[in-house]
Design a protein around this motif. Structure first.
Motif, PDB file in Angstrom:
ATOM      1  N   ILE A   1       0.735  -1.604   0.025  1.00 55.84           N
ATOM      2  CA  ILE A   1      -0.564   0.102  -0.315  1.00 55.84           C
ATOM      3  C   ILE A   1       0.842   1.127  -0.118  1.00 55.84           C
TER       4      ILE A   1
ATOM      5  N   ILE B   1      -6.006  -2.944   0.900  1.00 52.44           N
ATOM      6  CA  ILE B   1      -6.594  -2.126   0.795  1.00 52.44           C
ATOM      7  C   ILE B   1      -8.598  -2.331   1.313  1.00 52.44           C
TER       8      ILE B   1
ATOM      9  N   PHE C   1      -4.800   6.655   0.107  1.00 47.49           N
ATOM     10  CA  PHE C   1      -4.681   5.341   1.268  1.00 47.49           C
ATOM     11  C   PHE C   1      -5.918   6.219   2.116  1.00 47.49           C
TER      12      PHE C   1
ATOM     13  N   GLU D   1      -9.486   6.438   0.697  1.00 53.27           N
ATOM     14  CA  GLU D   1     -10.568   4.903   0.291  1.00 53.27           C
ATOM     15  C   GLU D   1     -11.367   4.201   1.500  1.00 53.27           C
TER      16      GLU D   1
END
Length: 404
Positions: free
Chosen positions: A77, A88, A221, A224
């Motif tokens: 990630i 994720i 990240f 999300e």
């Protein structure tokens, strides 16, 4: 301020009974045995909750798993390579499972390769106790001569490079091996066999990745996972870099107040928050801990209260874990800032008024010296720190002399 205690699971030499006797209100834990990138299943979460909920004789402990530290973010990630998208999605599934289990605060970090770094895990203090220490000379000797990283000497001042050369020449083979083991202790997989070649491989995979790109990956990240966390009523909190400056040629993106402010603005969702670690951030003299709490406190979801003593004024400096009231951070001013933030939250009608904190790290004293507990996590040393922090809280909240 809610008093919590870090527990590494059933193998931790500090037991649930010990935590109960310490008088803590909640537990900070993680499923360290689950491989990074995999889902934390409901069954695994429930098993850890059950272990925390019972004392040695089977009676209820009255304690619950309240904070996750950490739900690990995979190297894939961070680099946006390999299985990063699947990781994720697995992280999101774990968030749902934790919410369903009633756990709402999730700490994580975004440090490449190194979770934390020390050159000494049991450095002897004048009192006879021991603590963890980061010695910049020893670390330079490791980087330049043991790891043999190309261009490593360019990352240190000429004075440090020269001293590291002398220091390395004087080291015994035993000390060189100990130094290497200490440094890789904070690396993923280091609880098992982890060779210097493994370290070199991990570092090489970040070659050419600048800090701005890593920061962009962190923002991607969070873009999300934070909307889901907000929907689920969870609070995510990023731990700062430890130590808060670049090491081994790797970028660092969570070392200063500006770093945090940038990330909070980029993903401006209440669930996107901060683990304010006074020890990690306190290594840098330019980090004003009470000021950070005053300015960014609305997004502080978790506190690590510990202190370090800087051994030089340089940005990249040697430091060691001090007593909780004995380092460079003004702990009274910091706790006062925390209590002011809690009052603001109460006035605003927030549900997260009481911010969980734990007495982070501690010096090995008394019977700790023979227990060989997880480095940084002695029972008596942490209990001493917790008692000192409780004293500050009690004094500041006293109706006669308390916080105005």
């Amino acid at each position: 301020m809610r008093q919590t205690w870090r527990w590494f699971g059933p193998k931790d030499l500090c037991s649930v009974d010990d935590m109960r006797q310490a008088g803590v209100e909640g537990v900070v834990s993680a499923l360290h045995h689950v491989p990074t990138g995999h889902v934390w299943s409901p069954a695994e979460i429930a098993q850890r909750q059950s272990a925390i909920g019972r004392m040695h004789d089977g009676s209820p402990s009255g304690l619950a798993w309240e904070v996750v530290e950490s739900l690990p973010v995979s190297e894939d990630i961070k680099k946006q390579k390999g299985d990063w998208r699947a990781h994720i999605e697995n992280w999101k599934i774990s968030l749902r499972n934790l919410r369903d289990a009633g756990i709402h605060v999730i700490c994580y970090n975004f440090m490449p390769v190194l979770d934390w770094t020390r050159t000494d895990l049991a450095w002897r203090l004048p009192t006879g106790g021991t603590c963890m220490r980061f010695d910049i000379i020893d670390f330079a000797a490791f980087d330049i001569y043991i790891l043999g990283r190309q261009s490593a000497s360019e990352d240190f001042s000429p004075t440090v490079v020269e001293e590291a050369k002398r220091r390395f020449a004087e080291m015994t083979d035993g000390r060189r091996g100990e130094l290497a083991r200490n440094v890789v202790y904070g690396l993923p997989g280091s609880a098992e066999s982890f060779s210097l070649d493994d370290v070199r491989r991990h570092i090489s995979e970040y070659e050419g990745l600048p800090a701005e790109q890593l920061r962009g990956h962190l923002i991607d990240f969070l873009s999300e996972v934070c909307p889901l966390a907000e929907e689920l009523g969870l609070r995510l909190c990023c731990h700062p870099d430890d130590p808060p400056f670049p090491l081994l040629g790797l970028p660092r993106v969570m070392s200063t107040e500006d770093d945090y402010a940038t990330i909070m603005q980029a993903v401006d969702i209440p669930a996107n928050g901060i683990t304010l670690c006074s020890g990690s951030l306190g290594v840098r003299a330019d980090n004003d801990l009470p000021g950070i709490m005053n300015r960014l406190g609305s997004r502080v979801h978790f506190l690590h209260l510990r202190n370090v003593l800087r051994e030089s004024p340089d940005l990249k400096c040697s430091f060691h874990e001090a007593e909780h009231l004995g380092g460079n951070t003004d702990m009274v001013a910091l706790i006062a800032a925390v209590l002011r933030e809690e009052r603001r939250r109460k006035a605003a009608g927030r549900s997260d008024i009481s911010i969980p904190f734990r007495p982070d790290h501690g010096q090995d004293i008394l019977d700790d010296l023979g227990r060989k507990a997880q480095p940084g996590y002695p029972s008596i040393g942490r209990l001493k720190g917790l008692a000192e922090l409780r004293g500050i809280m009690t004094a500041l909240e006293h109706p006669a002399e308390g916080l105005r």
